[in-house]
Scaffold this active site. Structure first.
Site, PDB file in Angstrom:
ATOM      1  N   HIS A   1       0.823  -1.211   0.000  1.00 61.25           N
ATOM      2  CA  HIS A   1       0.000   0.000   0.000  1.00 61.25           C
ATOM      3  C   HIS A   1       0.860   1.265   0.000  1.00 61.25           C
ATOM      4  O   HIS A   1       0.534   2.240  -0.683  1.00 61.25           O
ATOM      5  CB  HIS A   1      -0.978  -0.002   1.178  1.00 61.25           C
ATOM      6  CG  HIS A   1      -1.923  -1.164   1.133  1.00 61.25           C
ATOM      7  ND1 HIS A   1      -2.668  -1.570   2.214  1.00 61.25           N
ATOM      8  CD2 HIS A   1      -2.226  -2.039   0.122  1.00 61.25           C
ATOM      9  CE1 HIS A   1      -3.394  -2.638   1.874  1.00 61.25           C
ATOM     10  NE2 HIS A   1      -3.138  -2.940   0.611  1.00 61.25           N
TER      11      HIS A   1
ATOM     12  N   HIS B   1      -9.439  -1.615  -4.981  1.00 60.45           N
ATOM     13  CA  HIS B   1      -8.332  -2.030  -4.118  1.00 60.45           C
ATOM     14  C   HIS B   1      -7.381  -2.992  -4.841  1.00 60.45           C
ATOM     15  O   HIS B   1      -6.169  -2.926  -4.655  1.00 60.45           O
ATOM     16  CB  HIS B   1      -8.804  -2.638  -2.798  1.00 60.45           C
ATOM     17  CG  HIS B   1      -7.642  -2.872  -1.884  1.00 60.45           C
ATOM     18  ND1 HIS B   1      -7.082  -1.868  -1.127  1.00 60.45           N
ATOM     19  CD2 HIS B   1      -6.870  -3.959  -1.687  1.00 60.45           C
ATOM     20  CE1 HIS B   1      -6.020  -2.336  -0.501  1.00 60.45           C
ATOM     21  NE2 HIS B   1      -5.866  -3.603  -0.817  1.00 60.45           N
TER      22      HIS B   1
ATOM     23  N   ASP C   1      -3.392  -2.437  -5.255  1.00 62.69           N
ATOM     24  CA  ASP C   1      -2.349  -3.429  -4.971  1.00 62.69           C
ATOM     25  C   ASP C   1      -1.458  -3.642  -6.200  1.00 62.69           C
ATOM     26  O   ASP C   1      -0.237  -3.748  -6.080  1.00 62.69           O
ATOM     27  CB  ASP C   1      -2.983  -4.784  -4.605  1.00 62.69           C
ATOM     28  CG  ASP C   1      -3.457  -4.838  -3.160  1.00 62.69           C
ATOM     29  OD1 ASP C   1      -2.991  -4.039  -2.327  1.00 62.69           O
ATOM     30  OD2 ASP C   1      -4.292  -5.726  -2.856  1.00 62.69           O
TER      31      ASP C   1
ATOM     32  N   HIS D   1      -1.772 -10.684  -5.642  1.00 62.73           N
ATOM     33  CA  HIS D   1      -0.339 -10.422  -5.419  1.00 62.73           C
ATOM     34  C   HIS D   1       0.568 -11.432  -6.110  1.00 62.73           C
ATOM     35  O   HIS D   1       1.552 -11.057  -6.741  1.00 62.73           O
ATOM     36  CB  HIS D   1      -0.027 -10.428  -3.927  1.00 62.73           C
ATOM     37  CG  HIS D   1      -0.604  -9.263  -3.207  1.00 62.73           C
ATOM     38  ND1 HIS D   1      -0.349  -7.964  -3.580  1.00 62.73           N
ATOM     39  CD2 HIS D   1      -1.436  -9.185  -2.150  1.00 62.73           C
ATOM     40  CE1 HIS D   1      -0.992  -7.151  -2.770  1.00 62.73           C
ATOM     41  NE2 HIS D   1      -1.661  -7.857  -1.891  1.00 62.73           N
TER      42      HIS D   1
END
Ligand SMILES: [Zn+2]
Length: 302
Positions: A77, A234, A238, A261
């Protein structure tokens, strides 16, 4: 042409780590041109870990960096906020192993960087310019980067949940929308998964203060959502953080579908392996002169 940037003044913030629950003090400091984003563990005699793909450790719930056994966890973040505000060079001092989760979004980091101020540096920025498409796929999940003259991301997610369903968002760098449209989107999780994670001690710092939590029918946070498509925003947040581990801003159009991720990291690693798929340029336009190869080799050898 674009110049590199750093922050104008040191700034600090404190909080707890999402996964470890430990208290941590974080300080951002200005850094010279061409130094990139560098973490320093002040509790370990200033041990340095560069925010580079070669130091990526574990990418399941968070993007962590590791070098010689020293860990820095949940970096994505802050990295997203730095990339979103186009800060190339900064030193990030922390006195514990995990960054503070704060409100679960990148907004507090955007506010911190804004408070510090952004300073233009003399050196020109180098971009990783994509020359041909590169893809990573795994069943229904996939991520591709196509050639483009600017950084653009299209993110699509699909969760069989009444509040999420199918969501899609498109982001273009330079549109100045990052701070208001992307950074405030919080991380999210499903109540059943969170209980399992909590039992296993994986989210000691987790609470409704730093994540959107969903049960089977809706959002249990009393304040609700910041955007109807906060989930997709979001994921995009990321991705911007994870892609900054290339070490230089990207000129390419990233299309991600149900990624996360691990898959973001796989594509970054693949790009760094497949040298023929990109080149370094100082000018985003098509007729840019490539940066000579020794510059890249020297900076990567540090
Ligand atoms: Zn996140």
């Amino acid at each position: 042409m674009a110049n590199q940037q750093t922050i104008a003044n040191p700034v600090s913030v404190s909080g707890v780590g999402l996964h470890t629950g430990v208290r941590v003090n974080l300080r951002l400091c200005p850094a010279p041109a061409n130094s990139g984003v560098v973490f320093r563990r002040t509790d370990l005699e200033g041990f340095v870990i560069e925010a580079q793909a070669r130091n990526v450790a574990r990418v399941s719930y968070a993007t962590s960096l590791m070098k010689k056994g020293v860990l820095i966890s949940t970096t994505e973040h802050l990295l997203s906020a730095l990339a979103g505000l186009e800060v190339d060079n900064t030193i990030v001092e922390i006195d514990n192993l995990e960054l503070p989760i704060l409100d679960g979004s990148a907004r507090p980091f955007v506010e911190l960087i804004t408070k510090a101020g952004i300073r233009r540096q003399r050196a020109q920025r180098n971009f990783v310019k994509i020359l041909k498409p590169v893809e990573v796929a795994d069943g229904m999940k996939r991520i591709i980067v196509y050639p483009a003259d600017s950084f653009r991301v299209t993110y699509r997610i699909s969760f069989p949940h009444p509040v999420i369903g199918a969501q899609s968002i498109d982001f273009c760098s330079g549109s100045s929308g990052y701070a208001t449209e992307i950074a405030p989107a919080r991380t999210f999780g499903f109540l059943e998964e969170l209980e399992m994670l909590r039992k296993n001690g994986l989210i000691r710092g987790g609470s409704l203060e730093n994540a959107v939590v969903l049960d089977r029918t809706g959002v249990i946070n009393p304040e609700g959502l910041r955007f109807p498509d906060e989930f997709c925003r979001h994921k995009l947040l990321d991705l911007i953080g994870d892609f900054s581990l290339l070490g230089r801003p990207l000129l390419g159009h990233v299309v991600a579908e149900r990624a996360g991720h691990a898959m973001h990291a796989q594509l970054v690693a693949r790009l760094l392996r497949e040298r023929q798929s990109w080149r370094l340029v100082t000018d985003p336009q098509l007729d840019a002169k490539p940066v000579s190869e020794p510059v890249l080799a020297a900076s990567e050898a540090q």
